[in-house]
Write an enzyme that holds these catalytic residues in place. Structure first.
Site, PDB file in Angstrom:
ATOM      1  N   VAL A 168       0.841  -1.193   0.000  1.00 55.45           N
ATOM      2  CA  VAL A 168       0.000   0.000   0.000  1.00 55.45           C
ATOM      3  C   VAL A 168       0.880   1.249   0.000  1.00 55.45           C
ATOM      4  CG1 VAL A 168      -1.767   1.301   1.221  1.00 55.45           C
ATOM      5  CG2 VAL A 168      -1.900  -1.182   1.154  1.00 55.45           C
ATOM      6  N   ASP A 169       1.899   1.268   0.845  1.00 51.32           N
ATOM      7  CA  ASP A 169       2.831   2.391   0.863  1.00 51.32           C
ATOM      8  C   ASP A 169       3.458   2.618  -0.500  1.00 51.32           C
ATOM      9  OD1 ASP A 169       2.484   3.112   3.491  1.00 51.32           O
ATOM     10  OD2 ASP A 169       4.374   2.275   4.213  1.00 51.32           O
ATOM     11  N   PHE A 170       3.972   1.555  -1.087  1.00 53.35           N
ATOM     12  CA  PHE A 170       4.697   1.708  -2.338  1.00 53.35           C
ATOM     13  C   PHE A 170       3.757   2.086  -3.483  1.00 53.35           C
ATOM     14  CE2 PHE A 170       7.658  -1.700  -0.408  1.00 53.35           C
ATOM     15  CZ  PHE A 170       8.204  -0.752   0.442  1.00 53.35           C
TER      16      PHE A 170
END
Length: 404
Positions: A168-170
């Site tokens: 999700v972050d990336f």
């Protein structure tokens, strides 16, 4: 000239999601200037173990190569003045903070447009700048749970499971990078900047893709599948072999026919129970035990050689070390090197973004406040006395600053 050599980004960023988005732009030549708060020691990513020393870590290196750093406390009048001078000569103000923070610290388009009408203000936040959860912090683990990912990941009957990577972050970082590029394009065309309100939650929800569409428009309930099987295509999963596991896929009917022949069971492709996508899905409980038994009869290398020769999509289940040493990784130049005063030669991963054929240069991540002199003198045009005063914390920069 590098593709983004004419792009300057002021990055009020930290940790992983925000820096992951801007590092790809930095690799393409954008000048990314990290604003690091001296009162907090700068980007928290500098202090992430296990490979950490002083104010440097390999975690920080992974997300911040090819960038610059300046220490500014935006809550002080002097820090704010320098920041505003930077806004005047930049294209983007990029941040990854809690959803209510950009407005609180005055880094939205409405706050900055009087300084630069074309400025693009991209805020990557956990839950967005609107909605009931805007003021909540959002971290990858939390978002994978909230967006339904953990409910459909792992083996049936097991506990909720996150991805082995902070996807999700990336993904949110990449969405922010796309938003920045689109925003700058529009600002240069129209002469007017804007806010880009990007959230990790939105990103995670959007990546539910076709299972979500099936759920919204039918009676499909996304569930965990045995051996990481595709939710509708059979066979398309990992299979245990004599010495490990392999991935085998039949996303087209021709691949199923080839697979059946390669397994020595061409009759399976003609069996009415397994004749097409729909039949194989309905009768998966009959087909998969047959395939499980066959795959256990040979080793990974034997099966991969045989299936590749037959034109069946397949691959190994590599460890991280094996993936990094894979001949395709080497051939594509995915491992690059930079020199670091603390860690020596640092091997890391290049961006997958490829534009043209010019080689990409990789410069180590900056030391905290390393580029203050460059920013003050070359970008903002401050004179020696102004810089001395700023460094000593005595006075604000004079009014003629910010014209560089």
């Amino acid at each position: 000239m590098k593709p983004l050599a004419d792009l300057r980004i002021i990055a009020v960023e930290q940790y992983g999601a925000g820096p992951f988005g801007s590092v790809h732009l930095a690799d393409l030549g954008a000048e990314v200037i990290k604003i690091e708060d001296p009162s907090s020691g700068g980007d928290v990513g500098r202090y992430v173990p296990p490979y950490q020393s002083g104010e440097d870590s390999l975690f920080f290196e992974a997300f911040n190569r090819n960038k610059r750093s300046i220490g500014l406390d935006l809550s002080t009048s002097a820090g704010r003045r320098v920041f505003e001078d930077l806004v005047r000569v930049s294209d983007v103000v990029y941040s990854n903070l809690r959803g209510d923070v950009p407005a609180k610290i005055g880094i939205t388009y409405g706050d900055l447009k009087h300084l630069n009408p074309e400025i693009v203000c991209c805020a990557l936040t956990g839950f967005g700048m609107t909605g009931p959860r805007a003021n909540e912090p959002g971290y990858d683990y939390i978002l994978q749970g909230a967006a339904g990912w953990m409910d459909i990941t792992g083996e049936p009957g097991g506990p909720p499971t996150k991805s082995g990577l902070s996807l999700v972050d990336f993904s949110g970082g990449l969405v922010a990078a796309i938003s920045i590029l689109a925003g700058v394009h529009a600002a240069r065309r129209d002469g007017v900047g804007m806010d880009c309100d990007v959230s990790l939650f939105d990103t995670a929800i959007s990546m539910l893709t076709y299972p979500a569409i099936w759920n919204l428009n039918g009676d499909f309930t996304p569930r965990r599948t045995r051996h990481s099987a595709h939710p509708s295509l059979v066979p398309f999963q990992v299979f245990q072999v004599a010495d490990g596991w392999i991935v085998v896929a039949s996303p087209k009917e021709k691949f199923w026919q080839r697979l059946a022949a390669a397994l020595g069971r061409p009759d399976l492709a003609e069996d009415v129970r397994f004749l097409d996508f729909g039949a194989r899905r309905r009768n998966a409980d009959e087909l998969l035990p047959i395939l499980d038994g066959i795959f256990l009869t040979k080793t990974e290398h034997e099966w991969l050689d045989l299936l590749r020769a037959a034109g069946v999509p397949c691959g190994p289940v590599n460890s991280v070390a094996q993936a990094l040493a894979d001949e395709q990784t080497v051939a594509r130049g995915m491992v690059v090197e930079s020199e670091h005063p603390e860690f020596g030669t640092v091997r890391q991963l290049r961006s997958p973004v490829r534009v043209g054929n010019e080689p990409v240069e990789y410069r180590r991540a900056p030391r905290r406040n390393e580029d203050a002199g460059y920013v003050y003198a070359e970008i903002l045009g401050y004179d020696a006395e102004q810089i001395r005063r700023l460094r000593s914390g005595d006075l604000e920069p004079a009014a003629q600053g910010g014209q560089g």
